[in-house]
Design an enzyme around this catalytic site. Structure first.
Site, PDB file in Angstrom:
ATOM      1  N   ASN A 154       0.820  -1.222   0.000  1.00 17.00           N
ATOM      2  CA  ASN A 154       0.000   0.000   0.000  1.00 17.00           C
ATOM      3  C   ASN A 154       0.850   1.267   0.000  1.00 17.00           C
ATOM      4  O   ASN A 154       0.577   2.207  -0.748  1.00 17.00           O
ATOM      5  CB  ASN A 154      -0.959  -0.004   1.193  1.00 17.00           C
ATOM      6  CG  ASN A 154      -1.964  -1.136   1.103  1.00 17.00           C
ATOM      7  OD1 ASN A 154      -2.026  -1.816   0.085  1.00 17.00           O
ATOM      8  ND2 ASN A 154      -2.735  -1.346   2.157  1.00 17.00           N
ATOM      9  N   THR A 199     -13.758  39.636 -31.654  1.00 16.73           N
ATOM     10  CA  THR A 199     -14.665  39.242 -30.576  1.00 16.73           C
ATOM     11  C   THR A 199     -15.889  38.677 -31.296  1.00 16.73           C
ATOM     12  O   THR A 199     -16.239  39.158 -32.388  1.00 16.73           O
ATOM     13  CB  THR A 199     -15.074  40.424 -29.673  1.00 16.73           C
ATOM     14  OG1 THR A 199     -15.717  41.407 -30.479  1.00 16.73           O
ATOM     15  CG2 THR A 199     -13.867  41.069 -29.006  1.00 16.73           C
ATOM     16  N   HIS A 200     -16.491  37.677 -30.718  1.00 20.02           N
ATOM     17  CA  HIS A 200     -17.614  36.981 -31.376  1.00 20.02           C
ATOM     18  C   HIS A 200     -17.219  36.454 -32.753  1.00 20.02           C
ATOM     19  O   HIS A 200     -18.079  36.298 -33.619  1.00 20.02           O
ATOM     20  CB  HIS A 200     -18.845  37.891 -31.511  1.00 20.02           C
ATOM     21  CG  HIS A 200     -19.167  38.662 -30.275  1.00 20.02           C
ATOM     22  ND1 HIS A 200     -19.984  38.188 -29.289  1.00 20.02           N
ATOM     23  CD2 HIS A 200     -18.723  39.875 -29.841  1.00 20.02           C
ATOM     24  CE1 HIS A 200     -20.061  39.078 -28.302  1.00 20.02           C
ATOM     25  NE2 HIS A 200     -19.296  40.100 -28.617  1.00 20.02           N
ATOM     26  N   SER A 321      -6.373  14.095 -48.709  1.00 25.59           N
ATOM     27  CA  SER A 321      -7.612  13.335 -48.760  1.00 25.59           C
ATOM     28  C   SER A 321      -7.451  12.248 -49.810  1.00 25.59           C
ATOM     29  O   SER A 321      -6.778  12.455 -50.822  1.00 25.59           O
ATOM     30  CB  SER A 321      -8.762  14.268 -49.136  1.00 25.59           C
ATOM     31  OG  SER A 321      -9.812  13.533 -49.724  1.00 25.59           O
ATOM     32  N   LYS A 327      -6.773  18.744 -51.185  1.00 28.97           N
ATOM     33  CA  LYS A 327      -6.881  18.946 -49.744  1.00 28.97           C
ATOM     34  C   LYS A 327      -5.548  18.850 -49.004  1.00 28.97           C
ATOM     35  O   LYS A 327      -4.695  18.031 -49.317  1.00 28.97           O
ATOM     36  CB  LYS A 327      -7.821  17.893 -49.141  1.00 28.97           C
ATOM     37  CG  LYS A 327      -9.236  18.031 -49.613  1.00 28.97           C
ATOM     38  CD  LYS A 327     -10.023  19.000 -48.783  1.00 28.97           C
ATOM     39  CE  LYS A 327     -10.662  18.246 -47.638  1.00 28.97           C
ATOM     40  NZ  LYS A 327     -11.600  19.103 -46.931  1.00 28.97           N
ATOM     41  N   GLU A 334      -6.425  19.041 -35.285  1.00 29.05           N
ATOM     42  CA  GLU A 334      -7.748  18.425 -35.084  1.00 29.05           C
ATOM     43  C   GLU A 334      -7.681  17.300 -34.055  1.00 29.05           C
ATOM     44  O   GLU A 334      -8.548  17.165 -33.190  1.00 29.05           O
ATOM     45  CB  GLU A 334      -8.298  17.882 -36.405  1.00 29.05           C
ATOM     46  CG  GLU A 334      -8.806  18.973 -37.317  1.00 29.05           C
ATOM     47  CD  GLU A 334      -9.233  18.433 -38.687  1.00 29.05           C
ATOM     48  OE1 GLU A 334     -10.176  18.983 -39.248  1.00 29.05           O
ATOM     49  OE2 GLU A 334      -8.617  17.481 -39.191  1.00 29.05           O
ATOM     50  N   TYR A 361      -6.500   2.324   2.402  1.00 28.16           N
ATOM     51  CA  TYR A 361      -6.374   1.764   1.057  1.00 28.16           C
ATOM     52  C   TYR A 361      -7.567   0.864   0.717  1.00 28.16           C
ATOM     53  O   TYR A 361      -8.023   0.077   1.558  1.00 28.16           O
ATOM     54  CB  TYR A 361      -5.071   0.957   0.936  1.00 28.16           C
ATOM     55  CG  TYR A 361      -4.963   0.263  -0.417  1.00 28.16           C
ATOM     56  CD1 TYR A 361      -4.435   0.939  -1.513  1.00 28.16           C
ATOM     57  CD2 TYR A 361      -5.439  -1.033  -0.600  1.00 28.16           C
ATOM     58  CE1 TYR A 361      -4.378   0.332  -2.765  1.00 28.16           C
ATOM     59  CE2 TYR A 361      -5.381  -1.646  -1.850  1.00 28.16           C
ATOM     60  CZ  TYR A 361      -4.846  -0.959  -2.917  1.00 28.16           C
ATOM     61  OH  TYR A 361      -4.800  -1.550  -4.157  1.00 28.16           O
ATOM     62  N   GLN A 366      -6.450   0.622  -7.377  1.00 30.36           N
ATOM     63  CA  GLN A 366      -5.692   0.041  -8.489  1.00 30.36           C
ATOM     64  C   GLN A 366      -6.153   0.624  -9.833  1.00 30.36           C
ATOM     65  O   GLN A 366      -5.408   0.626 -10.801  1.00 30.36           O
ATOM     66  CB  GLN A 366      -5.863  -1.484  -8.476  1.00 30.36           C
ATOM     67  CG  GLN A 366      -5.032  -2.197  -9.512  1.00 30.36           C
ATOM     68  CD  GLN A 366      -4.950  -3.684  -9.229  1.00 30.36           C
ATOM     69  OE1 GLN A 366      -4.328  -4.102  -8.262  1.00 30.36           O
ATOM     70  NE2 GLN A 366      -5.585  -4.490 -10.046  1.00 30.36           N
ATOM     71  N   LYS A 369      -4.387   3.840 -12.154  1.00 33.83           N
ATOM     72  CA  LYS A 369      -3.193   3.880 -13.010  1.00 33.83           C
ATOM     73  C   LYS A 369      -3.487   4.119 -14.480  1.00 33.83           C
ATOM     74  O   LYS A 369      -2.895   5.008 -15.107  1.00 33.83           O
ATOM     75  CB  LYS A 369      -2.395   2.587 -12.837  1.00 33.83           C
ATOM     76  CG  LYS A 369      -1.743   2.558 -11.477  1.00 33.83           C
ATOM     77  CD  LYS A 369      -1.327   1.204 -11.029  1.00 33.83           C
ATOM     78  CE  LYS A 369      -1.186   1.197  -9.537  1.00 33.83           C
ATOM     79  NZ  LYS A 369      -2.456   1.448  -8.793  1.00 33.83           N
TER      80      LYS A 369
HETATM   81  N1  ARG Z   1      -1.715  -3.480  -7.311  1.00 36.21           N
HETATM   82  C1  ARG Z   1      -2.142  -2.731  -6.166  1.00 36.21           C
HETATM   83  C2  ARG Z   1      -2.578  -1.328  -6.607  1.00 36.21           C
HETATM   84  O1  ARG Z   1      -2.328  -0.979  -7.694  1.00 36.21           O
HETATM   85  C3  ARG Z   1      -1.026  -2.629  -5.191  1.00 36.21           C
HETATM   86  C4  ARG Z   1      -1.474  -2.534  -3.764  1.00 36.21           C
HETATM   87  C5  ARG Z   1      -2.154  -3.774  -3.348  1.00 36.21           C
HETATM   88  N2  ARG Z   1      -2.471  -3.750  -1.967  1.00 36.21           N
HETATM   89  C6  ARG Z   1      -3.361  -4.611  -1.452  1.00 36.21           C
HETATM   90  N3  ARG Z   1      -3.577  -4.542  -0.190  1.00 36.21           N
HETATM   91  N4  ARG Z   1      -4.017  -5.482  -2.180  1.00 36.21           N
HETATM   92  O2  ARG Z   1      -3.162  -0.584  -5.875  1.00 36.21           O
END
Ligand code: ARG
Length: 504
Positions: A154, A199-200, A321, A327, A334, A361, A366, A369
């Site tokens: 954690n 403006t506008h 294009s 083009k 874009e 936690y 998780q 990420k």
């Molecule tokens: N893979 C977990 C995460 O990304 C790591 C921590 C896991 N801790 C646990 N008590 N299961 O958060």
């Protein structure tokens, strides 16, 4: 340009971005995506935490709960954190010098294997942390199992994210600085280039193209300030919080913080393993920054159209294009405009992820990420493209000038002239309105009307009026801090350069 092209995989980890698993473990979910009634992948207790379990994890659940498919991106930071942790354990006499030397050698070997792409990632081992630790133990033997003394995944994962995001933030700040210095050079070359200010989206008053570019600079400057500020809150160390309450071992967190270059230590263990507000703050800054890039994109796209014809961008940022041979499409701006949406989406994902998590936690975390990775990759790619593209746009000076002439852009200048001659502003407004109506009727600009034609609307108009109706006169008259007079824009570039240096 070598933009990070893909947002779904980390270009830095092409060698090992896929989970290549132990020979008997499948990296993907079982075909039917259903939990199998007969777990076949692992015997009870095979996992590193399996001691209290009497039944093996179902293979579907193992794949569903694993994060190694994406968190292996932290491998280098994870090992860096482990080396610092082990060093601290030695300094505090929790492990012996010999044990720690062996552990550090082993961790360095693990890193070499990962960098060489020969590391065998395993789904059963769930995440980057346990994959690294397990390999360490297979290299150095039982002493490897002592590394986890006084820590938990954690505080380990919270540390990894911060180390990784700190580095990515620095890369992004460096790209922003590159982009801004390119804009300063562009603005410097075009302090006297005249374009319509809008403006506008209607022609309003003449401005210097350099002034417009410096507006972009200011937006990006604030974005840089925000990131620099957020970096201070990213750069706080959770390590030592262990699972949630701290550890019973006599650790010294200042040693680890110093080794890892953290500028502060998270002050509460529950908060340290739990909150991801630093990532939300980063993503929020990224959203504002993308909003700015998107606005700039919109202007470039409009200006490249035949109807505006204000600028050209180098061919390498455009595509043709398949059916219309004439083009040249502004694909890069874009796409940046389009990618802004996904960064906003990631911000919403992270905010929603946190909103009902009790301390401390939870496995929900998780899910922090992938949105964060996508946000960083999208932003980095967009900035790489912009740092090369934006400073290399070429204004069509004549076309911009003609457009400015068309829009009665000096009408306010005529009104201000009348006010200086004693006419009340509201009356001056009326006079100029009449003059513009005549210009439209005759199909000419205000400066093309004769003195007699102008004087029929007000006898306050003298023959010096034409000095104020030229585009150059209009620009030069706005001669104060923040105004569009060319000498003010020159000064703004000088100031901008000095302010940018302060970040370096
Ligand atoms: N893979 C977990 C995460 O990304 C790591 C921590 C896991 N801790 C646990 N008590 N299961 O958060």
């Amino acid at each position: 340009m070598n933009a990070n092209s893909s947002n779904s995989s980390n270009p830095k980890q092409d060698n090992n971005s896929r989970v290549s698993v132990d020979s008997n473990i499948d990296a993907s979910y079982p075909d039917n995506h259903m939990p199998s009634s007969q777990p076949e992948n692992s015997a009870p207790g095979q996992q590193m935490w399996g001691g209290r379990f009497s039944e093996a994890t179902d293979s579907f659940v193992a794949a569903f709960t694993a994060s190694v498919g994406f968190d292996q991106r932290f491998a280098r930071h994870d090992i860096e954190g482990s080396i610092a942790h082990a060093t601290m354990l030695k300094e505090c006499d929790i492990l012996t010098a010999d044990e720690v030397a062996t552990i550090i050698d082993g961790l360095q070997q693990v890193l070499r294997e990962i960098e060489a792409g020969t590391f065998n990632w395993s789904i059963t081992l769930e995440d980057v942390h346990m994959n690294v630790e397990s390999r360490l133990t297979s290299i150095v033997g039982a002493v490897g199992k002592k590394l986890h003394t006084g820590r938990s995944r954690n505080d380990q994962v919270a540390t990894d994210i911060r180390l990784w995001l700190r580095e990515e933030t620095d890369n992004i700040i460096a790209l922003l600085i590159r982009l801004q210095s390119g804009l300063l050079s562009l603005a410097e070359q075009h302090t006297d280039t005249i374009m319509p200010g809008f403006t506008h989206l209607q022609t309003a008053q003449p401005v210097s193209f350099g002034h417009h570019v410096m507006a972009w600079f200011e937006m990006l400057y604030r974005d840089t300030q925000r990131l620099v500020d957020t970096r201070r809150r990213i750069n706080q160390m959770p390590l030592g919080s262990a699972a949630l309450a701290g550890t019973t071992f006599p650790i010294d967190r200042t040693i680890t913080a110093e080794l890892l270059g953290f500028e502060g230590i998270c002050q509460n263990s529950l908060d340290a393993v739990s909150d991801r507000d630093f990532a939300i703050e980063f993503t929020s800054n990224a959203s504002i920054l993308m909003m700015h890039l998107s606005r700039m994109s919109e202007e470039i796209i409009l200006w490249m159209s035949a109807q505006f014809n204000f600028v050209q961008i180098p061919d390498r940022f455009c595509t043709g294009s398949s059916i219309m041979p004439q083009k040249k499409n502004p694909d890069v701006p874009e796409l940046v405009r389009g990618k802004t949406a996904r960064v906003y989406g990631q911000l919403m994902t992270l905010l929603s992820l946190m909103k009902n998590q009790p301390l401390a936690y939870n496995k929900d975390n998780q899910e922090d990420k992938e949105p964060l990775f996508d946000c960083v990759d999208t932003l980095t790619g967009s900035l790489l493209a912009f740092a090369d593209m934006l400073p290399n746009i070429t204004p069509n000076i004549e076309a911009m000038r003609e457009a400015t002439m068309k829009g009665y852009a000096t009408a306010t200048d005529l009104a201000d002239y009348l006010v200086r001659r004693g006419v009340a502003f509201r009356d001056a407004h009326e006079v100029v309105g009449n003059a513009v109506a005549l210009g439209i009727k005759e199909g000419v600009d205000l400066s093309d009307l004769s003195l007699a034609q102008l004087q029929q609307f007000s006898d306050a108009i003298g023959d010096d009026v034409f000095d104020y109706l030229t585009l150059e006169g209009s620009l030069a008259a706005r001669d104060h801090l923040g105004g569009t007079a060319p000498n003010q824009v020159k000064q703004a570039v000088i100031n901008g350069r000095a302010r940018l240096k302060a970040f370096a």
